[in-house]
Design a protein around this motif. Sequence first.
Motif, PDB file in Angstrom:
ATOM      1  N   VAL A 393       0.842  -1.206   0.000  1.00 34.76           N
ATOM      2  CA  VAL A 393       0.000   0.000   0.000  1.00 34.76           C
ATOM      3  C   VAL A 393       0.881   1.262   0.000  1.00 34.76           C
ATOM      4  N   PHE A 394       1.994   1.204   0.768  1.00 30.80           N
ATOM      5  CA  PHE A 394       2.857   2.386   0.852  1.00 30.80           C
ATOM      6  C   PHE A 394       3.464   2.739  -0.506  1.00 30.80           C
ATOM      7  N   ARG A 395       3.787   1.736  -1.299  1.00 31.85           N
ATOM      8  CA  ARG A 395       4.336   2.032  -2.627  1.00 31.85           C
ATOM      9  C   ARG A 395       3.349   2.886  -3.422  1.00 31.85           C
ATOM     10  N   MET A 396       2.056   2.587  -3.285  1.00 29.77           N
ATOM     11  CA  MET A 396       1.032   3.371  -3.987  1.00 29.77           C
ATOM     12  C   MET A 396       0.880   4.769  -3.377  1.00 29.77           C
ATOM     13  N   ILE A 397       1.074   4.859  -2.052  1.00 30.02           N
ATOM     14  CA  ILE A 397       1.061   6.180  -1.411  1.00 30.02           C
ATOM     15  C   ILE A 397       2.223   6.999  -1.954  1.00 30.02           C
ATOM     16  N   PHE A 398       3.403   6.370  -2.048  1.00 27.86           N
ATOM     17  CA  PHE A 398       4.618   7.055  -2.492  1.00 27.86           C
ATOM     18  C   PHE A 398       4.485   7.567  -3.928  1.00 27.86           C
ATOM     19  N   THR A 399       3.932   6.726  -4.809  1.00 30.07           N
ATOM     20  CA  THR A 399       3.870   7.107  -6.227  1.00 30.07           C
ATOM     21  C   THR A 399       2.629   7.932  -6.569  1.00 30.07           C
ATOM     22  N   ASP A 400       1.450   7.575  -5.961  1.00 23.26           N
ATOM     23  CA  ASP A 400       0.188   8.217  -6.353  1.00 23.26           C
ATOM     24  C   ASP A 400      -0.541   8.904  -5.206  1.00 23.26           C
ATOM     25  N   ASP A 401       0.061   8.901  -4.012  1.00 21.86           N
ATOM     26  CA  ASP A 401      -0.539   9.521  -2.824  1.00 21.86           C
ATOM     27  C   ASP A 401      -1.980   9.058  -2.592  1.00 21.86           C
ATOM     28  N   VAL A 402      -2.188   7.738  -2.666  1.00 18.85           N
ATOM     29  CA  VAL A 402      -3.535   7.203  -2.450  1.00 18.85           C
ATOM     30  C   VAL A 402      -3.910   7.278  -0.980  1.00 18.85           C
ATOM     31  N   ASP A 403      -5.216   7.296  -0.698  1.00 19.06           N
ATOM     32  CA  ASP A 403      -5.708   7.171   0.674  1.00 19.06           C
ATOM     33  C   ASP A 403      -5.611   5.694   1.038  1.00 19.06           C
ATOM     34  N   PRO A 404      -4.806   5.324   2.053  1.00 18.49           N
ATOM     35  CA  PRO A 404      -4.569   3.903   2.337  1.00 18.49           C
ATOM     36  C   PRO A 404      -5.831   3.131   2.711  1.00 18.49           C
ATOM     37  N   MET A 405      -6.745   3.772   3.433  1.00 21.74           N
ATOM     38  CA  MET A 405      -7.978   3.103   3.855  1.00 21.74           C
ATOM     39  C   MET A 405      -8.827   2.739   2.631  1.00 21.74           C
TER      40      MET A 405
END
Length: 483
Positions: A393-405
């Motif tokens: 999930v963090f990889r997606m936060i890092f690249t696309d700043d997704v909301d983890p929830m």
Amino acid sequence: MEKQYETVIGLEVHVELSTESKIFCGCSTKFGGAPNTHTCPVCAGLPGALPVLNKQVVEYALALGLAANCQINQYCKFDRKNYFYPDNPQNYQISQLYLPICHDGYLEIQTAAGPKKIRIHEMHMEEDAGKLIHDEWDDCSLVDYNRSGVPLIEIVSEPDMRNAQEVIAYLEKLRLICQYLGVSDCKLQEGSMRADVNLSVREVGSRELGIRTEMKNLNSFKAIARAIEGERARQIELLEEGRPVIQETRRWDDNKEYSYAMRSKEDAKDYRYFPDPDLPPVRISDQWIAQIRNAQPELQEEKAKRYMEQYELSDYDAGLLTQSRHLSEMFEKTAAICQMPKKAANWYIGETLRLVKEEGIETEEISFSPEHLAELILMTDRGELNNKTAKEVFRMIFTDDVDPMIYAEEKGLKTVLDTGLLEETVAKVLEENPDTVKQYLEGKTKVTGFLVGQIMKQMKGKADPKQVNQLLRQKLQEAEEKA
């Protein structure tokens, strides 16, 4: 006996300031505009145009001077440095020779032999020149004056450095101070920090300085280190052959790892300096200095020390987190939201810096929101994500700043907390692997790793590993008691 040589190095570092407008006019300083679009009669050097000093430049120079332990010239003025070159529209540069704004400071660096003070001779304000673009296809040179008039601070060190390692330590310290103060982004690749290396060699034990050369065209720390080693070797070879070292300016070609003579080194008299008649002297009051001093932010060393005390981090971890002002600000926001500073530190030092390296970007380019990482840490702490899934999930936060929830729910990544389903899966795996259970009962406890893997596989990675291990041990213990 073979002669031993010592390298003597001093630096002239040009730092482009992060002001919105140029030093003597209102034109934009923004990098990357179309050629000659950020210009006006003043910075294009048209006759009759008068310069007006940007107050912010003086304040940035004062801030940097105070941070570098400098004395302040409370009466300073500008001088004209005369030279003729196409990128210099006025045929002179407005600089400071006789009364620079700051002088006699120092920065302390860490070396293999311990701390060392590198003295700063002076800091002065000046304007940048334009940029020549050489078009090999049409065999001509074009001039872009967008950079002309961009404010610079030149920091001139004493010849106190003895090797490339000390030079890089000094430059890194200077860059960090500039970035923490907010006076410059110091991007070497964009030319907002440029270093000219003055280097000479002499026999070990000699107190006389050798003939120095100045190397230009250095746009990375690695290039600077290679240039120092290359020029040191070149000068020693000349001396060994009994040939003189010529005082000159040289251009370093990093691809060929060799420097080429550009021109003989000029002295101040060659530039025919005289006081600029269009600019009045600058008078700096005690009150103004106090105002700048009181507004100074927490610098890297102070911040690292506070992290060790406040968050109980190691010296190493605090150093990594404060290597960039941007990174430290993100860490502090994340820690404040999740209230778990050590876990936040681990995510920045581990996964964040790993992905920065993997993606080949600068730490200043990290763009995810601290709120999203804080939420991820809280979800992991609540057992809603296991460590493996959290990293995904963090990889997606890092690249696309997704909301983890939201992302975890949409992708079905949240940990299954249904104990009944987990018990069924554990029982099924034990039933399907009787030989492995038998090995465990015979004392081969390492086989539990295989069983955990099978359970996680059947749960599609959505089980909490702690819960899996706990339930598996319980079931195996029951089997042991029955046996």
